[in-house]
Design a protein around this motif. Sequence first.
Motif, PDB file in Angstrom:
ATOM      1  N   HIS A 275      47.672  55.802  89.216  1.00 11.78           N
ATOM      2  CA  HIS A 275      47.443  56.943  88.316  1.00 11.78           C
ATOM      3  C   HIS A 275      47.267  58.223  89.118  1.00 11.78           C
ATOM      4  O   HIS A 275      46.888  58.203  90.294  1.00 11.78           O
ATOM      5  CB  HIS A 275      46.213  56.698  87.426  1.00 11.78           C
ATOM      6  N   LEU A 426      54.890  56.249  82.834  1.00 11.91           N
ATOM      7  CA  LEU A 426      54.451  56.672  81.504  1.00 11.91           C
ATOM      8  C   LEU A 426      54.277  58.184  81.479  1.00 11.91           C
ATOM      9  O   LEU A 426      53.236  58.721  81.855  1.00 11.91           O
ATOM     10  CB  LEU A 426      53.141  55.981  81.127  1.00 11.91           C
ATOM     11  N   ASN A 429      52.089  59.034  76.254  1.00  8.95           N
ATOM     12  CA  ASN A 429      51.133  57.989  75.878  1.00  8.95           C
ATOM     13  C   ASN A 429      51.121  57.711  74.378  1.00  8.95           C
ATOM     14  O   ASN A 429      50.252  57.002  73.886  1.00  8.95           O
ATOM     15  CB  ASN A 429      49.708  58.389  76.310  1.00  8.95           C
ATOM     16  N   THR A 465      50.689  56.012  85.488  1.00  5.03           N
ATOM     17  CA  THR A 465      50.140  56.721  84.335  1.00  5.03           C
ATOM     18  C   THR A 465      49.340  57.933  84.797  1.00  5.03           C
ATOM     19  O   THR A 465      48.870  57.981  85.943  1.00  5.03           O
ATOM     20  CB  THR A 465      49.240  55.791  83.501  1.00  5.03           C
ATOM     21  N   PHE A 471      44.650  53.993  79.667  1.00  4.73           N
ATOM     22  CA  PHE A 471      45.484  52.834  79.983  1.00  4.73           C
ATOM     23  C   PHE A 471      44.643  51.561  80.048  1.00  4.73           C
ATOM     24  O   PHE A 471      45.012  50.527  79.481  1.00  4.73           O
ATOM     25  CB  PHE A 471      46.194  53.079  81.319  1.00  4.73           C
TER      26      PHE A 471
END
Length: 767
Positions: A275, A426, A429, A465, A471
């Motif tokens: 992330h 991603l 979302n 992400t 997540f």
Amino acid sequence: MNKIKKIKESVNPKDDISELVLEIHEKGPEDPSLLESLAYFKIFHPREFLFFEEQLLVTLGLFYKVDTPSSLFSFLMSGLGNTGKEKFGKKLTPVQASIRMAVSENKYTSISAPTSSGKSYSIREYIFDTHDDAVIVVPSRALIAEYIKSVKDIFKENKNIMVMPFADFVFSSRKMRRIYILTPERLSDLFKLKDKLSVSIFFFDEAQISEEKSRGVIFDLAVRKVASEFFNSKIVFAHPFVDNPEAQFEKHQLKSHENFHRSYKQHAVGKVFIHKHATNGKDYFFSPYVDDGHKIKNCLEFENGFEEFAFSNTLTVLVYVSKASIYSGKFVKGFSNHIVKLPSITDSEALEIISLIADKIGSNDSNHFSKMVFLLTKGVVIHHGSIPLEVRLLLEEFIRKGFSSLCFATSTLAQGVNMPFDILWLDNNRFFGDEKSQTLAFKNLIGRSGRLTVGGEYDFGYVYTKNAKWFSNKIKKDYQLDNESIINSVDFDDDSYIGTMLQDEKELIESVRDGSFLTEYDMPAVKLERLSSPEAFNDIRKIIDLLFEKENFKESLEGELNSKKRGLLKKLFLNVYELYLNRNLFEGEVVVFRTAFSILFLFMAGKSFKEVVSIRYKNVLNSSGSKYTFGFLQPANKLPNINLKRAYTLFSSNLDLRSASYDLVVFDTYDYVDQVISFSLSNVFVTAFENYYMLTKDDRAEDVVNYFKYSTDDKKTIMLLRYGFSADEINEIYDHIEYVSESDIRFKKDISSLSPEIRKRVEWYST
């Protein structure tokens, strides 16, 4: 010390890996955090991991990955795979073997397993090894196409098995087995063929469609009809990430002592999660399975940044974006610097695919710039549900053959289409539907990260992400099917359903409850009664008279002189549809309905898809010198849609012409063909005109039915479509047909001018 840092700094990684493999051997690969840890050991300690890799593969049950075991443990474990091969003809994983045995021994089977576990594969293999007719039900035409390809590849040399994407019974002169691959909506036609078939199994793949509010009614109705009309057939349900697959038995009243249900948790592919920190902008490894795993103290910095690693041209990247961002052209924001660095495509096969796509949508015209086609020349794919199906299949072939390293996609790929990538990025979302639907779509999408290859390596993928906390919460949520069908659960005793989508489903649901649903007409008796009224018949007769006023549809519908006639036809068709629905359409619905028939009339006048797109594009594109603006274009919507009160335009006033335009008209035109004409309207008018024909014997009504069913009134073309040939194939073989009927098809002796691929197809039909 946090989990990831501990793995990286392990002083004795061999012992740690050995313990993980032993734990999986004892408990099975049900805990995804164990596979995550193994992926980290492979990243940070590749040499030590290699020592255990073969042992891990056989422990995971991936026996097909180990051809020649190099240790006693691997040899003994591989014996399980050999046992499966002796019994089923192929090396299966323990999950696959369990499912295969369950389907074989039980009348009703309902299972769930993670993406890439091979659940659908094992059920398909059972179907292929049986000798009776079989039916595979999937939620989309895209999945039909994927299944058709895989099944035909297996049986391409077998002239005694016919694979069909719709319910029909042609080529009756040849005694053979038939495998139908259908959507729930297409399944209704199968019941008319019941006496001609010997169906031993119905396989409902991606059966979680039963939870959808609208299509769930159609799905549940289809299951009930199968259970009653094909009482002796097996019924199998398969789902991803469902905790209670046995709910299908309860909601459909499938009672038998020969029932099997299980939610398999075994994973075969590892995941590593990264992330971007919202404050410092750095990238971190994190574990969503650890409490507060998103916090920096539990993370490990990804050195040199993940973006540089992801776009190194050695890995494939799937970027999950919103459909709105694709339509606005904003989906490339943040990725343009990587795209410009990609080399232009030079492979001749890839260029041929790009050329085919450009030709199908009409972007080979210099006035029709397609950003989708332009990006393909750099190996970048756009994938979503509004791309014409034939184009989508070419795009998927483009990806599978390794011509693309970057794909921008919506949740289409979460709906069962099998195209895994090394990295799932991603960028969005948002998922559609209620909380349950979003959870399942999310987990399905995450499953697309990492390829389960045939090579002797442990496979894992990366997920990136920008919101690790969101997540982590999402991935831990469970998904459960409702135990009660929407057919039984909806309460019509109060007025709470009025003004909701259920208002238009009321007659259907009540007809199933009270037994007044007419299987042979695929609609409630009360709706057929209205379609048989003098008012409906009067409008249908006027429609037929207007359509057949001239020698052909082209002369009756095309040109300015027929403008008033087209307007009157739309009004008459609308009258019939509103009688069927038992309410007047709202303004937005009316505009969609009228637009759909404008498009249908163009097809009836002989226009191709790309010609229709070109006409619509010219109609909305206003030019004044070097300045371009867009006129009004109502986007497609499924009908009926009680929420579509007002009309609205597809094009916003600030739309950048260079980033959208022609592609949007392509996508919207396909949506009108697929979602409005085919999905929403066709069945209504097929039933209306078939019913009119049966009572009046007016042959012209059958021609209208054929057009709604097959998009043509040419008898020879219709027969070829019923034999499973595509429109492109028909164009090539049309003049080579000597004879075709429901019972037989014969080709002329000289087919040397046909392409090699078509010749192979033709040879299958020869004796």
